[in-house]
Design a protein around this motif. Sequence first.
Motif, PDB file in Angstrom:
ATOM      1  N   GLY A 252      35.452  28.810  40.283  1.00 23.20           N
ATOM      2  CA  GLY A 252      34.062  28.403  40.202  1.00 23.20           C
ATOM      3  C   GLY A 252      33.107  29.530  40.506  1.00 23.20           C
ATOM      4  N   ILE A 253      33.595  30.629  41.052  1.00 22.72           N
ATOM      5  CA  ILE A 253      32.761  31.788  41.338  1.00 22.72           C
ATOM      6  C   ILE A 253      33.431  33.006  40.738  1.00 22.72           C
ATOM      7  CG2 ILE A 253      31.742  30.821  43.424  1.00 22.72           C
ATOM      8  CD1 ILE A 253      33.679  32.381  45.061  1.00 22.72           C
ATOM      9  N   ASN A 254      32.670  34.056  40.559  1.00 19.39           N
ATOM     10  CA  ASN A 254      33.252  35.251  39.963  1.00 19.39           C
ATOM     11  C   ASN A 254      32.527  36.485  40.463  1.00 19.39           C
ATOM     12  OD1 ASN A 254      30.820  35.355  38.513  1.00 19.39           O
ATOM     13  ND2 ASN A 254      31.695  34.189  36.828  1.00 19.39           N
ATOM     14  N   ALA A 255      32.720  37.585  39.771  1.00 21.82           N
ATOM     15  CA  ALA A 255      32.132  38.848  40.201  1.00 21.82           C
ATOM     16  C   ALA A 255      30.615  38.778  40.282  1.00 21.82           C
ATOM     17  CB  ALA A 255      32.563  39.959  39.249  1.00 21.82           C
ATOM     18  N   GLU A 256      30.013  37.874  39.530  1.00 21.56           N
ATOM     19  CA  GLU A 256      28.554  37.699  39.575  1.00 21.56           C
ATOM     20  C   GLU A 256      28.098  37.372  40.998  1.00 21.56           C
ATOM     21  OE1 GLU A 256      25.426  34.317  37.947  1.00 21.56           O
ATOM     22  OE2 GLU A 256      27.252  34.724  36.826  1.00 21.56           O
ATOM     23  N   TYR A 257      28.934  36.702  41.754  1.00 19.45           N
ATOM     24  CA  TYR A 257      28.613  36.318  43.124  1.00 19.45           C
ATOM     25  C   TYR A 257      29.209  37.280  44.149  1.00 19.45           C
ATOM     26  CZ  TYR A 257      27.176  32.014  40.906  1.00 19.45           C
ATOM     27  OH  TYR A 257      26.560  31.101  40.110  1.00 19.45           O
ATOM     28  N   GLY A 258      29.804  38.363  43.690  1.00 12.81           N
ATOM     29  CA  GLY A 258      30.382  39.330  44.604  1.00 12.81           C
ATOM     30  C   GLY A 258      31.787  39.006  45.043  1.00 12.81           C
ATOM     31  N   VAL A 259      32.464  38.106  44.332  1.00 11.85           N
ATOM     32  CA  VAL A 259      33.832  37.745  44.666  1.00 11.85           C
ATOM     33  C   VAL A 259      34.697  37.921  43.423  1.00 11.85           C
ATOM     34  CG1 VAL A 259      35.353  35.873  45.426  1.00 11.85           C
ATOM     35  CG2 VAL A 259      33.067  36.077  46.394  1.00 11.85           C
ATOM     36  N   THR A 260      35.801  38.621  43.586  1.00  5.70           N
ATOM     37  CA  THR A 260      36.743  38.783  42.487  1.00  5.70           C
ATOM     38  C   THR A 260      38.113  38.285  42.929  1.00  5.70           C
ATOM     39  OG1 THR A 260      37.187  41.059  43.172  1.00  5.70           O
ATOM     40  CG2 THR A 260      35.540  40.751  41.447  1.00  5.70           C
ATOM     41  N   MET A 261      38.912  37.896  41.957  1.00  2.00           N
ATOM     42  CA  MET A 261      40.237  37.370  42.252  1.00  2.00           C
ATOM     43  C   MET A 261      41.235  37.978  41.277  1.00  2.00           C
ATOM     44  SD  MET A 261      41.626  33.440  42.275  1.00  2.00           S
ATOM     45  CE  MET A 261      41.425  33.202  40.527  1.00  2.00           C
ATOM     46  N   SER A 262      42.386  38.348  41.789  1.00  2.00           N
ATOM     47  CA  SER A 262      43.485  38.789  40.943  1.00  2.00           C
ATOM     48  C   SER A 262      44.749  38.091  41.437  1.00  2.00           C
ATOM     49  CB  SER A 262      43.640  40.313  41.004  1.00  2.00           C
ATOM     50  OG  SER A 262      43.965  40.712  42.314  1.00  2.00           O
ATOM     51  N   HIS A 263      45.761  38.077  40.595  1.00  2.00           N
ATOM     52  CA  HIS A 263      47.003  37.443  41.024  1.00  2.00           C
ATOM     53  C   HIS A 263      48.209  38.136  40.407  1.00  2.00           C
ATOM     54  CE1 HIS A 263      46.645  35.370  37.141  1.00  2.00           C
ATOM     55  NE2 HIS A 263      47.944  35.155  37.234  1.00  2.00           N
ATOM     56  N   VAL A 264      49.348  37.872  41.029  1.00  2.00           N
ATOM     57  CA  VAL A 264      50.633  38.355  40.556  1.00  2.00           C
ATOM     58  C   VAL A 264      51.524  37.131  40.435  1.00  2.00           C
ATOM     59  CG1 VAL A 264      52.626  39.800  41.106  1.00  2.00           C
ATOM     60  CG2 VAL A 264      50.338  40.573  41.712  1.00  2.00           C
ATOM     61  N   ALA A 265      52.251  37.034  39.313  1.00  2.00           N
ATOM     62  CA  ALA A 265      53.148  35.899  39.079  1.00  2.00           C
ATOM     63  C   ALA A 265      54.595  36.324  39.279  1.00  2.00           C
ATOM     64  CB  ALA A 265      52.952  35.379  37.661  1.00  2.00           C
ATOM     65  N   TYR A 266      55.348  35.482  39.963  1.00  2.59           N
ATOM     66  CA  TYR A 266      56.791  35.661  40.122  1.00  2.59           C
ATOM     67  C   TYR A 266      57.435  34.451  39.455  1.00  2.59           C
ATOM     68  CZ  TYR A 266      55.400  38.963  43.765  1.00  2.59           C
ATOM     69  OH  TYR A 266      54.823  40.003  44.457  1.00  2.59           O
ATOM     70  N   CYS A 267      57.953  34.613  38.243  1.00  4.06           N
ATOM     71  CA  CYS A 267      58.469  33.511  37.436  1.00  4.06           C
ATOM     72  C   CYS A 267      59.976  33.361  37.598  1.00  4.06           C
ATOM     73  CB  CYS A 267      58.126  33.759  35.973  1.00  4.06           C
ATOM     74  SG  CYS A 267      56.354  33.969  35.687  1.00  4.06           S
ATOM     75  N   PRO A 268      60.482  32.127  37.430  1.00  5.08           N
ATOM     76  CA  PRO A 268      61.921  31.898  37.608  1.00  5.08           C
ATOM     77  C   PRO A 268      62.792  32.787  36.728  1.00  5.08           C
ATOM     78  CG  PRO A 268      60.768  29.814  37.381  1.00  5.08           C
ATOM     79  CD  PRO A 268      59.779  30.897  37.104  1.00  5.08           C
ATOM     80  N   GLU A 269      62.358  33.031  35.494  1.00  2.04           N
ATOM     81  CA  GLU A 269      63.183  33.827  34.584  1.00  2.04           C
ATOM     82  C   GLU A 269      63.198  35.313  34.941  1.00  2.04           C
ATOM     83  OE1 GLU A 269      59.081  33.512  32.654  1.00  2.04           O
ATOM     84  OE2 GLU A 269      60.464  32.100  33.602  1.00  2.04           O
ATOM     85  N   ASN A 270      62.286  35.718  35.832  1.00  2.00           N
ATOM     86  CA  ASN A 270      62.209  37.131  36.197  1.00  2.00           C
ATOM     87  C   ASN A 270      61.582  37.261  37.579  1.00  2.00           C
ATOM     88  OD1 ASN A 270      62.568  39.810  35.830  1.00  2.00           O
ATOM     89  ND2 ASN A 270      60.908  40.097  34.374  1.00  2.00           N
ATOM     90  N   GLU A 271      62.093  36.507  38.561  1.00  2.00           N
ATOM     91  CA  GLU A 271      61.420  36.389  39.858  1.00  2.00           C
ATOM     92  C   GLU A 271      61.413  37.670  40.680  1.00  2.00           C
ATOM     93  OE1 GLU A 271      64.314  34.453  43.123  1.00  2.00           O
ATOM     94  OE2 GLU A 271      63.762  33.123  41.494  1.00  2.00           O
ATOM     95  N   ASN A 272      62.256  38.633  40.360  1.00  2.00           N
ATOM     96  CA  ASN A 272      62.249  39.895  41.090  1.00  2.00           C
ATOM     97  C   ASN A 272      61.257  40.892  40.510  1.00  2.00           C
ATOM     98  OD1 ASN A 272      64.196  39.053  42.930  1.00  2.00           O
ATOM     99  ND2 ASN A 272      65.857  39.629  41.557  1.00  2.00           N
ATOM    100  N   ASN A 273      60.659  40.551  39.390  1.00  2.00           N
ATOM    101  CA  ASN A 273      59.693  41.429  38.738  1.00  2.00           C
ATOM    102  C   ASN A 273      58.327  40.762  38.760  1.00  2.00           C
ATOM    103  OD1 ASN A 273      59.971  43.979  37.813  1.00  2.00           O
ATOM    104  ND2 ASN A 273      60.683  43.425  35.772  1.00  2.00           N
ATOM    105  N   ALA A 274      57.429  41.307  39.544  1.00  2.00           N
ATOM    106  CA  ALA A 274      56.076  40.750  39.627  1.00  2.00           C
ATOM    107  C   ALA A 274      55.315  41.111  38.366  1.00  2.00           C
ATOM    108  CB  ALA A 274      55.361  41.310  40.844  1.00  2.00           C
ATOM    109  N   GLU A 275      54.557  40.153  37.841  1.00  2.00           N
ATOM    110  CA  GLU A 275      53.758  40.391  36.651  1.00  2.00           C
ATOM    111  C   GLU A 275      52.281  40.225  37.009  1.00  2.00           C
ATOM    112  OE1 GLU A 275      53.029  38.600  32.211  1.00  2.00           O
ATOM    113  OE2 GLU A 275      54.878  38.075  33.238  1.00  2.00           O
ATOM    114  N   PRO A 276      51.561  41.348  37.181  1.00  2.00           N
ATOM    115  CA  PRO A 276      50.131  41.247  37.511  1.00  2.00           C
ATOM    116  C   PRO A 276      49.371  40.477  36.444  1.00  2.00           C
ATOM    117  CG  PRO A 276      50.919  43.491  37.829  1.00  2.00           C
ATOM    118  CD  PRO A 276      52.015  42.736  37.130  1.00  2.00           C
TER     119      PRO A 276
END
Length: 133
Positions: free
Chosen positions: A3-27
């Motif tokens: 609901g908020i973004n860089a316009e409000y001075g807040v940014t978000m990033s994530h990394v996914a760890y999926c079952p098919e490749n859980e040892n490899n993080a995917e930004p």
Amino acid sequence: SSGINAEYGVTMSHVAYCPENENNAEPGGSCSQVGIEENARFRFTITADQCLEDDTKMMIEFAGFGTLTVDLETLCDCSCDSQEVEGVCGGNGGFKCGACSCDPGWSGEVCDCNEQSQSNLELCKRPGSELIC
């Protein structure tokens, strides 16, 4: 989504760890074909570039799983004194308000990463990232 973004001075990033490749993080990745009794893990980093005037809610939507509501509150004023607590910041920074503030050339949660040492530099990066933590 949020609901908020860089316009409000807040940014978000994530990394996914999926079952098919859980040892490899995917930004910035997503997980597809998550089976019953399989786990998909996500690590979110939310950064406030400025103080938020009011507490703010951020909604993170997981397609097919629902939403997660995160309450954001920025702590912009700290009445703590800067103090060195023996062994906490490795002698390479000061301990203030419950966290290390590293001296120039040092980084990491406890200021244990010498940014000038090439042999140690790889240890100063989070898995799947090129950024020095």
